[in-house]
Design a protein around this motif. Structure first.
Motif, PDB file in Angstrom:
ATOM      1  N   PRO A   1       0.827  -1.216   0.000  1.00 56.03           N
ATOM      2  CA  PRO A   1       0.000   0.000   0.000  1.00 56.03           C
ATOM      3  C   PRO A   1       0.848   1.247   0.000  1.00 56.03           C
ATOM      4  CG  PRO A   1       0.079  -0.941   2.205  1.00 56.03           C
ATOM      5  CD  PRO A   1       0.810  -1.903   1.303  1.00 56.03           C
ATOM      6  N   ARG A   2       0.257   2.346  -0.504  1.00 52.45           N
ATOM      7  CA  ARG A   2       0.893   3.665  -0.465  1.00 52.45           C
ATOM      8  C   ARG A   2       0.282   4.455   0.670  1.00 52.45           C
ATOM      9  NH1 ARG A   2      -0.770   6.477  -4.916  1.00 52.45           N
ATOM     10  NH2 ARG A   2      -2.391   4.955  -5.289  1.00 52.45           N
ATOM     11  N   ARG A   3       1.113   5.068   1.466  1.00 53.13           N
ATOM     12  CA  ARG A   3       0.663   5.766   2.661  1.00 53.13           C
ATOM     13  C   ARG A   3       0.541   7.253   2.399  1.00 53.13           C
ATOM     14  NH1 ARG A   3      -1.453   2.233   6.326  1.00 53.13           N
ATOM     15  NH2 ARG A   3      -0.217   0.335   6.326  1.00 53.13           N
ATOM     16  N   ASN A   4      -0.385   7.895   3.163  1.00 50.85           N
ATOM     17  CA  ASN A   4      -0.507   9.343   3.117  1.00 50.85           C
ATOM     18  C   ASN A   4       0.628   9.976   3.895  1.00 50.85           C
ATOM     19  OD1 ASN A   4      -2.818   9.746   1.579  1.00 50.85           O
ATOM     20  ND2 ASN A   4      -4.154   9.347   3.329  1.00 50.85           N
ATOM     21  N   ALA A   5       1.140  11.081   3.437  1.00 51.77           N
ATOM     22  CA  ALA A   5       2.178  11.826   4.150  1.00 51.77           C
ATOM     23  C   ALA A   5       1.864  13.302   4.036  1.00 51.77           C
ATOM     24  CB  ALA A   5       3.565  11.534   3.575  1.00 51.77           C
ATOM     25  N   THR A   6       1.685  13.945   5.169  1.00 52.19           N
ATOM     26  CA  THR A   6       1.343  15.361   5.194  1.00 52.19           C
ATOM     27  C   THR A   6       2.550  16.163   5.628  1.00 52.19           C
ATOM     28  OG1 THR A   6      -0.922  14.824   5.776  1.00 52.19           O
ATOM     29  CG2 THR A   6      -0.182  17.088   6.186  1.00 52.19           C
ATOM     30  N   MET A   7       3.039  17.034   4.783  1.00 58.81           N
ATOM     31  CA  MET A   7       4.194  17.866   5.080  1.00 58.81           C
ATOM     32  C   MET A   7       3.785  19.322   5.013  1.00 58.81           C
ATOM     33  SD  MET A   7       6.577  15.602   5.526  1.00 58.81           S
ATOM     34  CE  MET A   7       8.078  16.549   5.448  1.00 58.81           C
ATOM     35  N   VAL A   8       4.332  20.113   5.908  1.00 61.30           N
ATOM     36  CA  VAL A   8       4.056  21.539   5.941  1.00 61.30           C
ATOM     37  C   VAL A   8       5.356  22.270   5.703  1.00 61.30           C
ATOM     38  CG1 VAL A   8       3.256  23.449   7.345  1.00 61.30           C
ATOM     39  CG2 VAL A   8       2.140  21.222   7.538  1.00 61.30           C
ATOM     40  N   THR A   9       5.417  23.079   4.671  1.00 60.41           N
ATOM     41  CA  THR A   9       6.622  23.818   4.315  1.00 60.41           C
ATOM     42  C   THR A   9       6.451  25.271   4.706  1.00 60.41           C
ATOM     43  OG1 THR A   9       6.949  22.350   2.433  1.00 60.41           O
ATOM     44  CG2 THR A   9       8.182  24.428   2.459  1.00 60.41           C
TER      45      THR A   9
ATOM     46  N   ARG B   1       5.539  32.223  11.205  1.00 59.25           N
ATOM     47  CA  ARG B   1       5.702  31.444   9.986  1.00 59.25           C
ATOM     48  C   ARG B   1       4.943  30.122  10.063  1.00 59.25           C
ATOM     49  NH1 ARG B   1      11.073  33.246  10.640  1.00 59.25           N
ATOM     50  NH2 ARG B   1      11.721  31.190  11.392  1.00 59.25           N
ATOM     51  N   GLU B   2       4.936  29.526  11.242  1.00 62.79           N
ATOM     52  CA  GLU B   2       4.203  28.261  11.390  1.00 62.79           C
ATOM     53  C   GLU B   2       2.696  28.483  11.236  1.00 62.79           C
ATOM     54  OE1 GLU B   2       3.652  24.771  14.721  1.00 62.79           O
ATOM     55  OE2 GLU B   2       5.621  25.585  14.291  1.00 62.79           O
TER      56      GLU B   2
ATOM     57  N   LEU C   1       1.266  30.687   9.316  1.00 65.76           N
ATOM     58  CA  LEU C   1       1.007  30.840   7.884  1.00 65.76           C
ATOM     59  C   LEU C   1       1.099  29.498   7.153  1.00 65.76           C
ATOM     60  CD1 LEU C   1       2.998  34.129   7.141  1.00 65.76           C
ATOM     61  CD2 LEU C   1       0.537  33.874   7.423  1.00 65.76           C
ATOM     62  N   SER C   2       2.089  28.688   7.510  1.00 65.29           N
ATOM     63  CA  SER C   2       2.258  27.409   6.807  1.00 65.29           C
ATOM     64  C   SER C   2       1.116  26.453   7.101  1.00 65.29           C
ATOM     65  CB  SER C   2       3.597  26.767   7.198  1.00 65.29           C
ATOM     66  OG  SER C   2       3.609  26.414   8.567  1.00 65.29           O
ATOM     67  N   THR C   3       0.643  26.425   8.349  1.00 61.43           N
ATOM     68  CA  THR C   3      -0.475  25.538   8.672  1.00 61.43           C
ATOM     69  C   THR C   3      -1.773  26.039   8.058  1.00 61.43           C
ATOM     70  OG1 THR C   3      -0.719  26.714  10.791  1.00 61.43           O
ATOM     71  CG2 THR C   3       0.563  24.659  10.787  1.00 61.43           C
ATOM     72  N   THR C   4      -1.912  27.362   7.887  1.00 63.36           N
ATOM     73  CA  THR C   4      -3.091  27.887   7.188  1.00 63.36           C
ATOM     74  C   THR C   4      -3.125  27.378   5.754  1.00 63.36           C
ATOM     75  OG1 THR C   4      -3.114  29.889   8.560  1.00 63.36           O
ATOM     76  CG2 THR C   4      -4.265  29.987   6.445  1.00 63.36           C
ATOM     77  N   THR C   5      -1.964  27.384   5.094  1.00 61.68           N
ATOM     78  CA  THR C   5      -1.893  26.861   3.727  1.00 61.68           C
ATOM     79  C   THR C   5      -2.177  25.370   3.694  1.00 61.68           C
ATOM     80  OG1 THR C   5      -0.242  28.554   3.183  1.00 61.68           O
ATOM     81  CG2 THR C   5      -0.403  26.649   1.703  1.00 61.68           C
TER      82      THR C   5
ATOM     83  N   ARG D   1      -2.088  21.803  16.790  1.00 60.74           N
ATOM     84  CA  ARG D   1      -0.838  22.577  16.802  1.00 60.74           C
ATOM     85  C   ARG D   1      -1.126  24.073  16.678  1.00 60.74           C
ATOM     86  NH1 ARG D   1       4.724  21.755  17.943  1.00 60.74           N
ATOM     87  NH2 ARG D   1       5.902  23.304  16.777  1.00 60.74           N
ATOM     88  N   ARG D   2      -2.094  24.434  15.848  1.00 63.50           N
ATOM     89  CA  ARG D   2      -2.449  25.848  15.683  1.00 63.50           C
ATOM     90  C   ARG D   2      -3.017  26.420  16.977  1.00 63.50           C
ATOM     91  NH1 ARG D   2      -3.326  27.940  10.548  1.00 63.50           N
ATOM     92  NH2 ARG D   2      -5.368  28.830  11.059  1.00 63.50           N
ATOM     93  N   GLN D   3      -3.800  25.628  17.705  1.00 62.57           N
ATOM     94  CA  GLN D   3      -4.334  26.112  18.975  1.00 62.57           C
ATOM     95  C   GLN D   3      -3.220  26.356  19.982  1.00 62.57           C
ATOM     96  OE1 GLN D   3      -7.609  26.923  19.744  1.00 62.57           O
ATOM     97  NE2 GLN D   3      -6.564  27.800  21.513  1.00 62.57           N
ATOM     98  N   GLU D   4      -2.223  25.465  20.004  1.00 60.65           N
ATOM     99  CA  GLU D   4      -1.079  25.686  20.887  1.00 60.65           C
ATOM    100  C   GLU D   4      -0.316  26.950  20.478  1.00 60.65           C
ATOM    101  OE1 GLU D   4       1.170  22.143  20.493  1.00 60.65           O
ATOM    102  OE2 GLU D   4      -0.240  20.892  21.627  1.00 60.65           O
ATOM    103  N   THR D   5      -0.198  27.186  19.185  1.00 59.45           N
ATOM    104  CA  THR D   5       0.490  28.383  18.703  1.00 59.45           C
ATOM    105  C   THR D   5      -0.249  29.647  19.133  1.00 59.45           C
ATOM    106  OG1 THR D   5       1.343  27.169  16.789  1.00 59.45           O
ATOM    107  CG2 THR D   5       1.332  29.567  16.643  1.00 59.45           C
TER     108      THR D   5
END
Length: 238
Positions: free
Chosen positions: A121-129, A174-175, A177-181, A198-202
C-alpha cells in the motif's frame, strides 16, 4: 509498441468484444422487470462500494485509494455488465453455460483480487513547508510534519516539531502561515486534527507572550496574516 504484447492485446480485445455482444443479447432477452432488477442490484452494489471506500479512507494510516464516488460508479457499472453477461449466456446456451461462465468469472475475479492484495500500500504523508523568511531575517526551519507528539521523538526517519513554547515569535508566525496553507488542501482526518491542535497551541503561546499585540492582530480581522508582525518577541517559556 512491443510485438510480443500484440497477441495478448488482440485476445483481450476479442474477449471484450464477445463479452459485450453477449451482454447486449442478455439485455435484449430481459423483460422490463428483469432490467429493473439489474438496475436495483447495481445501485445497491454502488452504495456498498462507496461506503466501504469512505470508511477505509477515514481509517488512521489508511493507504491511498479511490475516492468513494469513483469506487461507487465502477462497482455499479461492473454489476450491470456482469448480470447482463450472465443473462446473455443463459439465453444463448442455457443453465449449463451460465454456470460455467459464472465459475470462470469468479475464478478470474479472485485472481485479480489476490494480485491487487499482494501489492504494497501507499501511505498518506502530510508535510508543511514554512514560507521563506524575509530578507535579512532568520532562516526558516526545514520542512517537518505537523503532529501533536512531544519533541525529540523520532519514528523511523520522521522528526517531529519542537514545542511552540521553545520557538521564537517569528517562527510561530511562519508556522501559523504554513499551517493555514496546509489546511486549505486535502488532508487525512488524523493529519487535519493534528494541525488544528498545533495551531491552537500556537495561538495560546502568542497570546501569552504579548496579549496586547495578540489583540491588535485579532482586531485586524485577517487571521491569514502573520501574527508575529503585531507582537513583541516576548520571553519563551522555560
Amino acid at each position: 509498441m512491443s510485438d510480443r504484447g500484440l497477441p495478448a492485446r488482440l485476445l483481450l480485445g476479442l474477449a471484450a468484444l464477445v463479452a459485450t455482444a453477449v451482454a447486449v443479447v442478455g439485455g435484449l432477452a430481459l423483460r422490463p422487470p428483469g432490467l429493473l432488477a439489474v438496475g436495483l442490484a447495481s445501485v445497491v452494489t454502488a452504495c456498498l462500494a462507496g461506503g466501504v471506500a469512505r470508511e477505509s479512507a477515514n481509517e488512521p494510516g489508511a493507504a491511498v485509494g479511490r475516492n468513494p464516488l469513483d469506487a461507487a460508479w465502477r462497482a455499479g457499472a461492473a454489476t450491470i455488465g456482469l448480470l447482463l453477461f450472465l443473462s446473455g449466456t443463459a439465453a444463448l446456451g442455457g443453465p449449463v453455460l451460465t454456470v460455467l461462465a459464472g465459475a470462470v468469472l469468479a475464478v478470474g475475479g479472485l485472481g485479480l483480487w489476490l494480485l491487487h492484495a499482494g501489492r504494497p500500500p501507499r501511505r498518506n504523508a502530510t508535510m508543511v513547508t514554512p514560507p521563506p523568511a524575509p530578507a535579512g531575517g532568520t532562516t526558516p526551519a526545514p520542512s517537518l510534519p505537523v503532529t501533536g507528539a512531544r519533541p525529540a521523538e523520532t519514528v523511523g526517519t520522521v522528526t517531529y516539531l519542537p514545542p511552540v513554547a521553545t520557538l521564537p515569535t517569528a517562527a510561530l508566525g511562519r508556522e501559523w502561515l504554513s499551517t493555514t496553507t496546509a489546511l486549505a488542501g486535502r488532508l487525512h482526518p488524523a493529519a487535519r486534527q493534528s494541525i488544528v491542535r498545533r495551531r491552537q497551541e500556537t495561538l495560546d503561546e502568542l497570546e501569552r507572550r504579548d496579549p496586547d499585540g495578540f489583540a491588535r492582530w485579532l482586531a485586524e480581522g485577517s487571521l491569514d496574516s502573520d501574527p508575529a508582525r503585531y507582537l513583541d518577541e516576548g520571553p519563551p517559556a522555560v
